[in-house]
Design a protein around this motif. Structure first.
Motif, short mmCIF file in Angstrom:
data_model
loop_
_atom_site.label_atom_id
_atom_site.label_comp_id
_atom_site.label_asym_id
_atom_site.label_seq_id
_atom_site.Cartn_x
_atom_site.Cartn_y
_atom_site.Cartn_z
N VAL A 266 39.58 63.46 34.45
CA VAL A 266 39.67 62.26 35.29
C VAL A 266 39.11 61.07 34.52
O VAL A 266 37.99 61.12 34.00
N THR A 267 39.89 60.00 34.44
CA THR A 267 39.43 58.80 33.75
C THR A 267 38.44 58.04 34.62
O THR A 267 38.52 58.11 35.86
N PRO A 268 37.51 57.30 34.03
CA PRO A 268 36.50 56.58 34.81
C PRO A 268 37.11 55.65 35.86
O PRO A 268 36.57 55.51 36.95
N GLU A 269 38.23 55.00 35.52
CA GLU A 269 38.83 54.07 36.47
C GLU A 269 39.46 54.78 37.68
O GLU A 269 39.74 54.15 38.70
N ASP A 270 39.67 56.11 37.57
CA ASP A 270 40.25 56.87 38.69
C ASP A 270 39.20 57.47 39.62
O ASP A 270 39.54 58.09 40.62
N TRP A 271 37.93 57.33 39.28
CA TRP A 271 36.88 57.90 40.12
C TRP A 271 36.96 57.39 41.55
O TRP A 271 36.72 58.12 42.50
N ARG A 272 37.29 56.13 41.71
CA ARG A 272 37.32 55.52 43.04
C ARG A 272 38.37 56.14 43.96
O ARG A 272 38.34 55.92 45.17
N ARG A 273 39.26 56.93 43.39
CA ARG A 273 40.32 57.55 44.19
C ARG A 273 39.86 58.85 44.86
O ARG A 273 40.59 59.43 45.67
N TYR A 274 38.64 59.31 44.52
CA TYR A 274 38.15 60.59 45.03
C TYR A 274 37.04 60.39 46.07
O TYR A 274 36.25 59.45 45.97
N ASP A 275 36.99 61.30 47.02
CA ASP A 275 35.86 61.34 47.95
C ASP A 275 35.65 62.76 48.44
O ASP A 275 36.52 63.63 48.33
N CYS A 276 34.44 63.01 48.95
CA CYS A 276 34.06 64.33 49.47
C CYS A 276 33.96 64.25 50.98
O CYS A 276 33.40 63.29 51.52
N VAL A 277 34.50 65.24 51.66
CA VAL A 277 34.55 65.24 53.13
C VAL A 277 33.83 66.47 53.67
O VAL A 277 34.09 67.60 53.23
N PHE A 278 32.93 66.25 54.62
CA PHE A 278 32.24 67.35 55.32
C PHE A 278 32.66 67.33 56.78
O PHE A 278 32.61 66.29 57.44
N GLN A 279 33.10 68.51 57.30
CA GLN A 279 33.51 68.64 58.70
C GLN A 279 32.67 69.71 59.38
O GLN A 279 32.57 70.83 58.88
#
Length: 356
Positions: A266-279
């Protein structure tokens, strides 16, 4: 090799309205300093009671269980019967039979089983289960749909045939899994409502050991253990480069879990496209954390911070050493050469300003 059977086994339930009751029993032979029979009962992942035949104890683990025993003394007698009479005797016979069948004379042997049910309080659906493990491997399980036993390894076929022929035993097993256990579970849910049916949200953090390590999304302190956690990219759940950890118990009765994301591709500029979800089951709103270097907790940041002053200090020491050597050489040269006329307009000044 499968190692499903542990004395304390924590499984997570995916449905928001499912509840579970699990009874764990362990019998042993030839194990020094280990009780021949121990048992425990869990409701929705929480330990409700524990017994040890050698120590002669039956111990409620929740205050509301003590209330049940006060109101219904026969309930405690059932535990006592199972722990000190029925359980130890039956497991001793089973272990001896298995040793003879498998041509085992001595040594250490452990027989474990887990039985219980899951109940959906919305649909009313009940799923009962019973499975045995022997010496750390799955051995035989009961199929409630066909009312027959399933051999989970070739050595269990003889036991399957024998148990399938015991109609009275199968009938008792069916009643336990479809009536006794669900009734017990519902009773516990009523008495332990404030404790068992609470919803505790966790603290969620992003962790990373080294700059090249996966980023771990870690949640701790949640209850019950019916929870999910996953990584998303552009709002869609992803599975590639993702490693899901197990749900584990904390010492206070809550739970923890983690899911790792490998960022090597993953390139540094693509980090913003990811997130972690807790349900958490039964809770409408999810906990979402964006993948951001600024919020990642690491072990290497502190060591990195120390690099600058340490390096600067080393430079200062080197400069001091060089200066000292230079002064010594200058003094020796001055002692050999005639003094030069004074120059009032010359001045030597050096300042060392190491960056910190």
């Amino acid at each position: 090799m499968k190692t499903l059977f542990l004395l304390l086994l924590f499984c997570h339930v995916s449905s928001a309205v499912k509840h579970s009751l699990k009874i764990f029993r362990t019998g042993s032979s030839g194990v020094p300093n280990l009780s021949e029979f121990v048992g425990s009962l869990e409701v929705d992942g929480s330990l409700v009671g524990y017994c040890d035949s050698n120590k002669n104890i039956v111990e409620p683990k929740q205050d509301w269980v003590k209330k049940i025993i006060e109101d219904d003394p026969q309930h405690f007698q059932w535990y006592t019967q199972e722990c000190f009479q029925s359980g130890p005797n039956i497991f001793k016979v089973w272990i001896n039979n298995l040793k003879q069948h498998l041509n085992q004379s001595g040594g250490v042997h452990i027989l474990q089983d887990i039985s219980g049910c899951e109940w959906d309080d919305e649909t009313g659906e009940v799923n009962g289960f019973n499975q045995f493990g022997y010496d750390g491997e799955d051995f035989i399980s009961f199929d409630l749909q066909t009312l027959t036993w399933i051999a989970l390894k070739p050595q269990a076929v003889t036991t399957k045939l024998k148990w399938d022929s015991e109609e009275a035993r199968i009938k008792v097993k069916e009643i336990d899994l479809t009536k006794i256990f669900p009734g017990l579970l519902k009773k516990y849910l009523v008495f332990g409502n404030s404790s068992l049916q609470r919803k505790d949200l966790p603290s969620v953090s992003l962790l990373q050991k080294t700059p090249s390590s996966p980023v771990s999304c870690h949640a701790t302190g949640f209850y019950p253990d019916s929870a999910l956690m996953f990584w998303r990219k552009d709002g869609e759940e992803i599975h590639e480069d993702v490693d899901h950890g197990e749900i584990l118990p904390n010492h206070d009765g809550s739970f923890q879990m983690s899911v790792d994301l490998n960022l090597s591709s993953v390139t540094p500029e693509d980090w913003r496209r990811y997130d972690c979800v807790f349900q958490l089951s039964g809770v409408k709103n999810n906990i979402v954390i964006k993948l951001d270097k600024a919020v990642i907790r690491t072990n290497w940041e502190k060591s990195s911070d120390m690099t600058v002053p340490i390096t600067a200090a080393a430079v200062v020491l080197v400069l001091i050493f060089i200066t000292a050597v230079g002064l010594m050489a200058y003094k020796k040269k001055k002692a050999k050469c005639p003094p030069s006329p004074p120059d009032d307009g010359s001045e030597l000044s050096e300042k060392l300003n190491p960056e910190t």
